[in-house]
Scaffold this motif. Structure first.
Motif, PDB file in Angstrom:
ATOM      1  N   ASN A  18       0.844  -1.191   0.000  1.00  0.00           N
ATOM      2  CA  ASN A  18       0.000   0.000   0.000  1.00  0.00           C
ATOM      3  C   ASN A  18       0.883   1.247   0.000  1.00  0.00           C
ATOM      4  O   ASN A  18       1.705   1.426   0.891  1.00  0.00           O
TER       5      ASN A  18
ATOM      6  N   HIS B  90       0.743   6.071   2.044  1.00  0.00           N
ATOM      7  CA  HIS B  90       1.601   6.983   2.810  1.00  0.00           C
ATOM      8  C   HIS B  90       2.301   8.011   1.920  1.00  0.00           C
ATOM      9  O   HIS B  90       2.768   9.032   2.414  1.00  0.00           O
TER      10      HIS B  90
ATOM     11  N   ILE C 122      -3.372  -3.865   5.645  1.00  0.00           N
ATOM     12  CA  ILE C 122      -2.837  -2.710   4.923  1.00  0.00           C
ATOM     13  C   ILE C 122      -2.436  -3.066   3.494  1.00  0.00           C
ATOM     14  O   ILE C 122      -2.825  -2.394   2.543  1.00  0.00           O
ATOM     15  N   ASP C 123      -1.648  -4.116   3.339  1.00  0.00           N
ATOM     16  CA  ASP C 123      -1.102  -4.475   2.025  1.00  0.00           C
ATOM     17  C   ASP C 123      -1.932  -5.592   1.387  1.00  0.00           C
ATOM     18  O   ASP C 123      -1.456  -6.715   1.206  1.00  0.00           O
TER      19      ASP C 123
ATOM     20  N   HIS D 210      -4.319   8.550   4.082  1.00  0.00           N
ATOM     21  CA  HIS D 210      -3.337   8.049   5.054  1.00  0.00           C
ATOM     22  C   HIS D 210      -3.207   9.036   6.212  1.00  0.00           C
ATOM     23  O   HIS D 210      -3.022  10.235   6.013  1.00  0.00           O
TER      24      HIS D 210
ATOM     25  N   ARG E  24       0.336   4.792  10.671  1.00  0.00           N
ATOM     26  CA  ARG E  24       0.826   3.455  10.309  1.00  0.00           C
ATOM     27  C   ARG E  24      -0.087   2.319  10.757  1.00  0.00           C
ATOM     28  O   ARG E  24       0.100   1.178  10.359  1.00  0.00           O
ATOM     29  N   GLU E  25      -1.095   2.596  11.586  1.00  0.00           N
ATOM     30  CA  GLU E  25      -2.021   1.565  12.039  1.00  0.00           C
ATOM     31  C   GLU E  25      -2.978   1.213  10.905  1.00  0.00           C
ATOM     32  O   GLU E  25      -3.300   2.045  10.068  1.00  0.00           O
ATOM     33  N   VAL E  26      -3.489  -0.009  10.911  1.00  0.00           N
ATOM     34  CA  VAL E  26      -4.336  -0.488   9.822  1.00  0.00           C
ATOM     35  C   VAL E  26      -5.557   0.406   9.594  1.00  0.00           C
ATOM     36  O   VAL E  26      -5.930   0.678   8.456  1.00  0.00           O
TER      37      VAL E  26
ATOM     38  N   ASN F  19      -5.821   3.534  10.080  1.00  0.00           N
ATOM     39  CA  ASN F  19      -5.433   4.894   9.687  1.00  0.00           C
ATOM     40  C   ASN F  19      -4.567   4.928   8.436  1.00  0.00           C
ATOM     41  O   ASN F  19      -4.160   6.004   8.009  1.00  0.00           O
ATOM     42  N   TYR F  20      -4.257   3.748   7.887  1.00  0.00           N
ATOM     43  CA  TYR F  20      -3.291   3.714   6.792  1.00  0.00           C
ATOM     44  C   TYR F  20      -3.831   4.345   5.507  1.00  0.00           C
ATOM     45  O   TYR F  20      -3.102   4.967   4.754  1.00  0.00           O
TER      46      TYR F  20
ATOM     47  N   CYS G  57      -4.609   3.915  -1.352  1.00  0.00           N
ATOM     48  CA  CYS G  57      -3.662   4.499  -2.293  1.00  0.00           C
ATOM     49  C   CYS G  57      -4.356   5.046  -3.550  1.00  0.00           C
ATOM     50  O   CYS G  57      -4.971   4.303  -4.309  1.00  0.00           O
TER      51      CYS G  57
END
Length: 154
Positions: A59, A62, A81-82, A100, A103-105, A107-108, A111
């Motif tokens: 993902n 970010h 996330i990914d 984004h 880093r938490e799932v 809040n990520y 894309c």
């Protein structure tokens, strides 16, 4: 037509193009329409059979752009996330809750890898279709909305 944004989301843009080149999106449907929010498609046939997908990608939310009206983003599982494969969505409005934020799932974010550059009237027609909740699909269009073909314009 869509314009892909390779400078901020190269993995997602290339991943999407691989699906276009192999004909994956031909005959797929928009299987969820949330008026004023998003239209989601790319993963199911007209018979609502799930199409085979490739390995999920990292993902890039970010570093990608914001989920603004007219942008296209990779769909992913809420809890991973990914996990983006072939499904994508078009933002019908600015959706900052999908950006984004950490880093938490949860809040990520999602894309953004492109934008609709022509044909917004078609997107709005899709956004306005009548929907229903079906056994396996929430807010599924009553009348099937098909992506007949996808190809690259140079």
């Amino acid at each position: 037509p869509l314009k892909l944004v390779r400078n901020t989301a190269p993995l997602a843009a290339d991943h999407f193009l691989e699906y276009v080149y192999c004909g994956h999106y031909d005959g797929t449907v928009f299987h969820q329409v949330v008026d004023g929010y998003i239209i989601l498609g790319g993963g199911f046939t007209v018979d609502f059979e799930e199409k085979d997908a490739r390995t999920p990608i990292r993902n890039e939310a970010h570093q990608s752009g914001k989920n603004l009206r007219g942008t296209i983003a990779m769909a992913r599982h809420f809890d991973t996330i990914d996990s983006a494969t072939c499904q994508f969505f078009i933002n019908l409005n600015d959706n900052p809750m999908l950006d984004h934020k950490g880093r938490e799932v949860d809040n990520y974010g999602y894309c953004v890898f492109g934008e609709v550059v022509e044909g917004w009237d078609v997107v709005e027609q899709i956004a306005g279709v009548e929907v229903e909740d079906a056994e396996d699909f929430e807010l599924k269009p009553v009348q099937t909305v098909v992506i007949e073909s996808a190809h690259v314009l140079r």
